[in-house]
Design a protein around this motif. Sequence first.
Motif, PDB file in Angstrom:
ATOM      1  N   ASP A 281       0.832  -1.210   0.000  1.00 37.14           N
ATOM      2  CA  ASP A 281       0.000   0.000   0.000  1.00 37.14           C
ATOM      3  C   ASP A 281       0.864   1.256   0.000  1.00 37.14           C
ATOM      4  O   ASP A 281       0.538   2.257  -0.664  1.00 37.14           O
ATOM      5  CB  ASP A 281      -0.925   0.000   1.218  1.00 37.14           C
ATOM      6  N   SER A 282       1.960   1.212   0.767  1.00 38.69           N
ATOM      7  CA  SER A 282       2.846   2.374   0.823  1.00 38.69           C
ATOM      8  C   SER A 282       3.495   2.638  -0.532  1.00 38.69           C
ATOM      9  O   SER A 282       3.574   3.785  -0.996  1.00 38.69           O
ATOM     10  CB  SER A 282       3.915   2.152   1.892  1.00 38.69           C
ATOM     11  N   ILE A 283       3.946   1.580  -1.197  1.00 39.97           N
ATOM     12  CA  ILE A 283       4.581   1.742  -2.511  1.00 39.97           C
ATOM     13  C   ILE A 283       3.573   2.248  -3.534  1.00 39.97           C
ATOM     14  O   ILE A 283       3.868   3.141  -4.351  1.00 39.97           O
ATOM     15  CB  ILE A 283       5.198   0.406  -2.963  1.00 39.97           C
ATOM     16  N   MET A 288       1.455   6.569  -7.014  1.00 40.74           N
ATOM     17  CA  MET A 288       0.342   7.417  -7.415  1.00 40.74           C
ATOM     18  C   MET A 288       0.678   8.895  -7.217  1.00 40.74           C
ATOM     19  O   MET A 288       0.318   9.757  -8.036  1.00 40.74           O
ATOM     20  CB  MET A 288      -0.908   7.047  -6.621  1.00 40.74           C
ATOM     21  N   GLU A 289       1.380   9.234  -6.153  1.00 39.65           N
ATOM     22  CA  GLU A 289       1.764  10.622  -5.914  1.00 39.65           C
ATOM     23  C   GLU A 289       2.743  11.112  -6.975  1.00 39.65           C
ATOM     24  O   GLU A 289       2.638  12.239  -7.484  1.00 39.65           O
ATOM     25  CB  GLU A 289       2.368  10.761  -4.525  1.00 39.65           C
ATOM     26  N   ILE A 290       3.696  10.249  -7.351  1.00 36.55           N
ATOM     27  CA  ILE A 290       4.679  10.647  -8.370  1.00 36.55           C
ATOM     28  C   ILE A 290       4.008  10.826  -9.728  1.00 36.55           C
ATOM     29  O   ILE A 290       4.232  11.821 -10.436  1.00 36.55           O
ATOM     30  CB  ILE A 290       5.802   9.596  -8.451  1.00 36.55           C
ATOM     31  N   HIS A 323       9.875  13.071 -11.337  1.00 35.65           N
ATOM     32  CA  HIS A 323      10.520  12.736 -12.611  1.00 35.65           C
ATOM     33  C   HIS A 323       9.513  13.011 -13.702  1.00 35.65           C
ATOM     34  O   HIS A 323       8.357  12.589 -13.604  1.00 35.65           O
ATOM     35  CB  HIS A 323      10.948  11.271 -12.641  1.00 35.65           C
ATOM     36  N   ALA A 324       9.952  13.759 -14.735  1.00 38.48           N
ATOM     37  CA  ALA A 324       9.043  14.057 -15.857  1.00 38.48           C
ATOM     38  C   ALA A 324       9.847  14.169 -17.129  1.00 38.48           C
ATOM     39  O   ALA A 324      11.048  14.511 -17.096  1.00 38.48           O
ATOM     40  CB  ALA A 324       8.289  15.373 -15.597  1.00 38.48           C
TER      41      ALA A 324
END
Length: 327
Positions: A281-283, A288-290, A323-324
């Motif tokens: 869940d943490s990963i 999702m945030e990234i 990262h983008a």
Amino acid sequence: MAGGQERILRGRIRSVQATKKITRAMELIAGSRIVKAQQRVAAAVPYSEKITEVVRDLAAAGAGQGSPLLAGRDTVSTTCYVAIAGDRGLCGGYNAGVQRATEGEIKADVLAGKQYVVVPVGRKVEKYFRFRGYQLSQAFGGFSGAPSLADAKAIGAYVVELFTSGQVDKVELVYTRFVSAGNQEVVLRPLVPLTVETVAGGDGKAGPADAPTGDYEFEPDPSTILDSLLPSYVEARIYAALLNAAASEHASTQRAMKAATDNAEELIKSLSRIMNRARQDSITTEIMEIVGGAEALGSGNVKDPLPRDPQSVVETVHTHGGHASVG
């Protein structure tokens, strides 16, 4: 928050693993001691059977009519219970079985208006009855795992003195009889006085009325022989009870530690599943945030006061830890 939960679960898993190592070691030790205890029980059987046979034949020959150990009391007002249990815990219900059996007999005597006294053999049973205010006599302990004949002699001499001095009218043994590694039973066996029925069966069991007896010639007279054998017979009976109790204690310890090891293994598996789920869940949350941050930067929904040249966008992404790709 997820990282903190993962650290807590890892600590619990390490703690349970350490406990599992201890219980597994205790299980193996108890298993090795059962074999030695069984051998000692088997080695004591021939002597116990032979001395029982000799005492039975002497009593059948009319010897010992005036022996105090064979003279029963017309009225039994005080009973001495020799409760044999262990010095340690972590052995399942071994100690509790002896305690409950002795306590049941005591309550029956109290309801009948009779007196009692307990001779505890083993630190656990002594603490149990002392804490609850029962009437205790001299206590014996420190040898429950490996009793010796000297221990049996000390207990035998003490209880015989209680009986012959008139302080008690009957002495009974309460201990756990070893049947097999997977089966033990708490038994109540009369010890003193040595009635014909008690002696006939050995170990406190009534023998058949038509049991064959040997035809012996005794030298010196049967009464003299019986008087010298009776103390040894009492010691043999107590020693057999101590050996049976020791073997039963080791067997109960092995079963209890095996159950504890299995429970620890199941708990480790359960905690590992919970920890893996929390880590997953943490990963997932971090990914999702990234991804959300990258999409927001790529679509231009985020108001950026900095110049929109490619180099500035790259520097901004690196500053926010994301990262983008810049098209």
